[in-house]
Design a protein around this motif. Structure first.
Motif, PDB file in Angstrom:
ATOM      1  N   ALA A   2       0.929  -1.214   0.120  1.00 55.12           N
ATOM      2  CA  ALA A   2      -0.392   0.392  -0.114  1.00 55.12           C
ATOM      3  C   ALA A   2       1.138   1.637  -0.029  1.00 55.12           C
ATOM      4  CB  ALA A   2      -1.217  -0.050   1.425  1.00 55.12           C
ATOM      5  N   LYS A   3       2.425   0.684   0.518  1.00 58.44           N
ATOM      6  CA  LYS A   3       2.698   2.211   0.839  1.00 58.44           C
ATOM      7  C   LYS A   3       3.720   2.976   0.004  1.00 58.44           C
ATOM      8  CE  LYS A   3       6.389  -0.012   2.773  1.00 58.44           C
ATOM      9  NZ  LYS A   3       7.340  -0.548   4.195  1.00 58.44           N
ATOM     10  N   ASN A   4       3.318   1.539  -1.109  1.00 56.16           N
ATOM     11  CA  ASN A   4       4.034   2.241  -2.698  1.00 56.16           C
ATOM     12  C   ASN A   4       3.050   2.626  -3.317  1.00 56.16           C
ATOM     13  OD1 ASN A   4       6.773   1.381  -1.374  1.00 56.16           O
ATOM     14  ND2 ASN A   4       6.098  -1.092  -1.842  1.00 56.16           N
ATOM     15  N   LYS A   5       1.775   2.491  -3.451  1.00 56.16           N
ATOM     16  CA  LYS A   5       0.629   2.907  -4.477  1.00 56.16           C
ATOM     17  C   LYS A   5       0.662   4.156  -4.693  1.00 56.16           C
ATOM     18  CE  LYS A   5      -2.056  -0.454  -3.559  1.00 56.16           C
ATOM     19  NZ  LYS A   5      -4.061  -0.804  -3.266  1.00 56.16           N
ATOM     20  N   LYS A   6       1.595   5.171  -3.903  1.00 56.44           N
ATOM     21  CA  LYS A   6       1.901   6.867  -4.559  1.00 56.44           C
ATOM     22  C   LYS A   6       3.490   6.808  -5.185  1.00 56.44           C
ATOM     23  CE  LYS A   6       2.585  11.080  -2.335  1.00 56.44           C
ATOM     24  NZ  LYS A   6       3.259  11.884  -0.801  1.00 56.44           N
ATOM     25  N   TYR A   7       4.415   6.396  -4.632  1.00 60.11           N
ATOM     26  CA  TYR A   7       5.352   5.811  -5.361  1.00 60.11           C
ATOM     27  C   TYR A   7       4.527   5.556  -7.324  1.00 60.11           C
ATOM     28  CZ  TYR A   7       9.829   4.367  -7.351  1.00 60.11           C
ATOM     29  OH  TYR A   7      10.474   4.442  -8.389  1.00 60.11           O
ATOM     30  N   ILE A   8       4.517   4.170  -6.962  1.00 60.41           N
ATOM     31  CA  ILE A   8       3.273   3.709  -8.473  1.00 60.41           C
ATOM     32  C   ILE A   8       3.129   4.578  -9.510  1.00 60.41           C
ATOM     33  CG2 ILE A   8       2.061   1.942  -9.889  1.00 60.41           C
ATOM     34  CD1 ILE A   8       3.687   0.394  -7.641  1.00 60.41           C
ATOM     35  N   GLN A   9       2.121   5.692  -9.124  1.00 64.01           N
ATOM     36  CA  GLN A   9       1.655   6.308  -9.578  1.00 64.01           C
ATOM     37  C   GLN A   9       2.164   7.620  -9.637  1.00 64.01           C
ATOM     38  OE1 GLN A   9      -1.308   7.560  -6.305  1.00 64.01           O
ATOM     39  NE2 GLN A   9      -3.088   5.872  -6.621  1.00 64.01           N
ATOM     40  N   GLU A  10       3.197   8.481  -9.372  1.00 65.04           N
ATOM     41  CA  GLU A  10       4.075   9.294  -9.844  1.00 65.04           C
ATOM     42  C   GLU A  10       5.548   9.133 -10.797  1.00 65.04           C
ATOM     43  OE1 GLU A  10       4.921  10.608  -5.819  1.00 65.04           O
ATOM     44  OE2 GLU A  10       3.414  11.396  -5.451  1.00 65.04           O
ATOM     45  N   ASN A  11       5.630   7.718 -10.495  1.00 63.39           N
ATOM     46  CA  ASN A  11       6.858   7.442 -11.284  1.00 63.39           C
ATOM     47  C   ASN A  11       6.197   6.054 -12.632  1.00 63.39           C
ATOM     48  OD1 ASN A  11       9.257   8.521 -10.169  1.00 63.39           O
ATOM     49  ND2 ASN A  11       8.527   7.785  -8.276  1.00 63.39           N
ATOM     50  N   PRO A  12       6.202   6.661 -13.612  1.00 64.70           N
ATOM     51  CA  PRO A  12       5.780   5.477 -14.525  1.00 64.70           C
ATOM     52  C   PRO A  12       7.092   4.162 -14.522  1.00 64.70           C
ATOM     53  CG  PRO A  12       7.060   7.291 -15.358  1.00 64.70           C
ATOM     54  CD  PRO A  12       6.718   7.455 -14.540  1.00 64.70           C
ATOM     55  N   LYS A  13       6.280   3.215 -14.663  1.00 70.57           N
ATOM     56  CA  LYS A  13       7.130   1.929 -14.943  1.00 70.57           C
ATOM     57  C   LYS A  13       8.410   1.954 -16.119  1.00 70.57           C
ATOM     58  CE  LYS A  13       3.514  -1.107 -13.162  1.00 70.57           C
ATOM     59  NZ  LYS A  13       3.087  -2.013 -12.762  1.00 70.57           N
ATOM     60  N   SER A  14       9.456   1.439 -15.426  1.00 68.73           N
ATOM     61  CA  SER A  14      10.551   1.818 -16.615  1.00 68.73           C
ATOM     62  C   SER A  14      11.496   0.531 -16.870  1.00 68.73           C
ATOM     63  CB  SER A  14      11.038   2.891 -15.860  1.00 68.73           C
ATOM     64  OG  SER A  14      11.740   2.364 -14.374  1.00 68.73           O
ATOM     65  N   MET A  15      10.803  -0.891 -16.746  1.00 70.50           N
ATOM     66  CA  MET A  15      11.514  -2.174 -16.752  1.00 70.50           C
ATOM     67  C   MET A  15      10.970  -2.903 -17.186  1.00 70.50           C
ATOM     68  SD  MET A  15      14.110  -2.373 -13.310  1.00 70.50           S
ATOM     69  CE  MET A  15      15.473  -2.798 -14.913  1.00 70.50           C
ATOM     70  N   MET A  16      11.262  -4.011 -18.230  1.00 71.80           N
ATOM     71  CA  MET A  16      10.931  -4.398 -19.109  1.00 71.80           C
ATOM     72  C   MET A  16      11.094  -5.895 -18.755  1.00 71.80           C
ATOM     73  SD  MET A  16       9.707  -5.966 -22.742  1.00 71.80           S
ATOM     74  CE  MET A  16      11.650  -6.366 -23.377  1.00 71.80           C
ATOM     75  N   LEU A  17      10.330  -6.900 -18.350  1.00 74.40           N
ATOM     76  CA  LEU A  17      10.410  -8.730 -17.551  1.00 74.40           C
ATOM     77  C   LEU A  17      10.194  -9.519 -19.150  1.00 74.40           C
ATOM     78  CD1 LEU A  17      10.313 -10.344 -15.043  1.00 74.40           C
ATOM     79  CD2 LEU A  17       8.070 -10.599 -14.714  1.00 74.40           C
ATOM     80  N   VAL A  18      11.761 -10.341 -18.611  1.00 71.73           N
ATOM     81  CA  VAL A  18      12.086 -10.760 -19.422  1.00 71.73           C
ATOM     82  C   VAL A  18      12.971 -11.887 -19.303  1.00 71.73           C
ATOM     83  CG1 VAL A  18      12.201  -9.052 -21.315  1.00 71.73           C
ATOM     84  CG2 VAL A  18      14.514  -9.508 -19.545  1.00 71.73           C
ATOM     85  N   LYS A  19      12.704 -13.328 -20.110  1.00 66.76           N
ATOM     86  CA  LYS A  19      13.338 -15.226 -19.511  1.00 66.76           C
ATOM     87  C   LYS A  19      14.880 -15.091 -19.729  1.00 66.76           C
ATOM     88  CE  LYS A  19       8.837 -17.734 -20.358  1.00 66.76           C
ATOM     89  NZ  LYS A  19       8.472 -18.309 -21.497  1.00 66.76           N
ATOM     90  N   SER A  20      15.557 -15.020 -19.082  1.00 65.82           N
ATOM     91  CA  SER A  20      17.007 -14.959 -19.179  1.00 65.82           C
ATOM     92  C   SER A  20      17.494 -16.717 -18.501  1.00 65.82           C
ATOM     93  CB  SER A  20      17.312 -14.214 -18.822  1.00 65.82           C
ATOM     94  OG  SER A  20      17.974 -14.093 -17.017  1.00 65.82           O
ATOM     95  N   ALA A  21      19.013 -16.350 -18.714  1.00 65.10           N
ATOM     96  CA  ALA A  21      19.427 -17.063 -17.838  1.00 65.10           C
ATOM     97  C   ALA A  21      20.726 -16.903 -16.779  1.00 65.10           C
ATOM     98  CB  ALA A  21      20.206 -18.388 -18.940  1.00 65.10           C
ATOM     99  N   PHE A  22      20.875 -17.843 -15.670  1.00 63.15           N
ATOM    100  CA  PHE A  22      22.023 -17.511 -14.759  1.00 63.15           C
ATOM    101  C   PHE A  22      22.525 -18.161 -14.170  1.00 63.15           C
ATOM    102  CE2 PHE A  22      23.092 -15.870 -10.392  1.00 63.15           C
ATOM    103  CZ  PHE A  22      23.008 -14.001 -10.745  1.00 63.15           C
ATOM    104  N   GLY A  23      23.655 -18.145 -14.843  1.00 63.72           N
ATOM    105  CA  GLY A  23      25.033 -19.220 -14.948  1.00 63.72           C
ATOM    106  C   GLY A  23      23.612 -20.484 -16.197  1.00 63.72           C
ATOM    107  N   GLN A  24      23.914 -21.111 -15.581  1.00 58.10           N
ATOM    108  CA  GLN A  24      23.629 -22.500 -16.267  1.00 58.10           C
ATOM    109  C   GLN A  24      22.102 -23.089 -16.114  1.00 58.10           C
ATOM    110  OE1 GLN A  24      24.252 -24.635 -19.019  1.00 58.10           O
ATOM    111  NE2 GLN A  24      26.190 -22.809 -19.086  1.00 58.10           N
ATOM    112  N   MET A  25      21.296 -21.830 -15.716  1.00 55.21           N
ATOM    113  CA  MET A  25      19.489 -21.488 -14.724  1.00 55.21           C
ATOM    114  C   MET A  25      19.242 -21.129 -15.530  1.00 55.21           C
ATOM    115  SD  MET A  25      20.621 -22.392 -10.718  1.00 55.21           S
ATOM    116  CE  MET A  25      19.214 -23.796 -10.746  1.00 55.21           C
ATOM    117  N   LYS A  26      17.889 -21.721 -15.829  1.00 53.66           N
ATOM    118  CA  LYS A  26      16.559 -20.683 -16.505  1.00 53.66           C
ATOM    119  C   LYS A  26      16.196 -19.940 -15.360  1.00 53.66           C
ATOM    120  CE  LYS A  26      14.099 -23.911 -19.510  1.00 53.66           C
ATOM    121  NZ  LYS A  26      12.451 -24.690 -18.815  1.00 53.66           N
TER     122      LYS A  26
END
Length: 148
Positions: A2-26
């Motif tokens: 709930a405390k982060n709702k104000k942050y979200i309203q004032e700051n537009p989303k700026s990242m995209m979630l993507v699949k990747s590999a970390f070492g040899q793992m999904k």
């Protein structure tokens, strides 16, 4: 959250979630899609079940780096290798590096994704938290590395 709702309203989303590999793992990661994004990237480590957040802000930290001669070549150690096994001389230098933060709870990782990702539902995150992540390219019948 709930405390982060104000942050979200004032700051537009700026990242995209993507699949990747970390070492040899999904795995998955967040990558910036706007110039005002405060992070370089956010990486999920499936083995440790934590997110590594790389910030844009630089800070000085000391690192051991190879000592170079006048030609820019590494200077070899005379005699036997050093105690750490390296065969070149090293010196301690102050280097500017990106700030790093670690998010260790599942709840806070999911909250971070909701706060910054334009597509927070693009990946089913339960598979990363409920079981051990699979190796990249591995299936029940295919080995990761085939004989050459």
């Amino acid at each position: 959250m709930a405390k982060n709702k104000k942050y979200i309203q004032e700051n537009p989303k700026s990242m995209m979630l993507v699949k990747s590999a970390f070492g040899q793992m999904k795995s998955f990661k967040l990558i910036p899609i706007t110039n005002d994004c405060p992070f370089v990237e956010c990486l999920f480590s499936p083995r440790e079940k934590m997110m590594v957040v790389i910030g844009k802000y630089m800070k000085g930290s000391y690192h051991m780096v190879p000592k170079l001669d006048d030609n820019g070549d590494e200077i070899p150690v005379k005699g036997k290798p050093r105690a750490n096994g390296k065969k070149v001389k090293e010196e301690r230098r102050l280097v500017d590096t990106c700030s790093e933060h670690y998010i260790v709870t599942e709840e806070e990782i999911r909250e971070t994704i909701q706060m910054f990702a334009v597509n927070p539902d693009a990946i089913e995150l339960d598979e990363f938290f409920l079981s051990d992540s699979e190796l990249v390219g591995a299936t029940a019948t295919t080995p990761i590395i085939e004989k050459v």
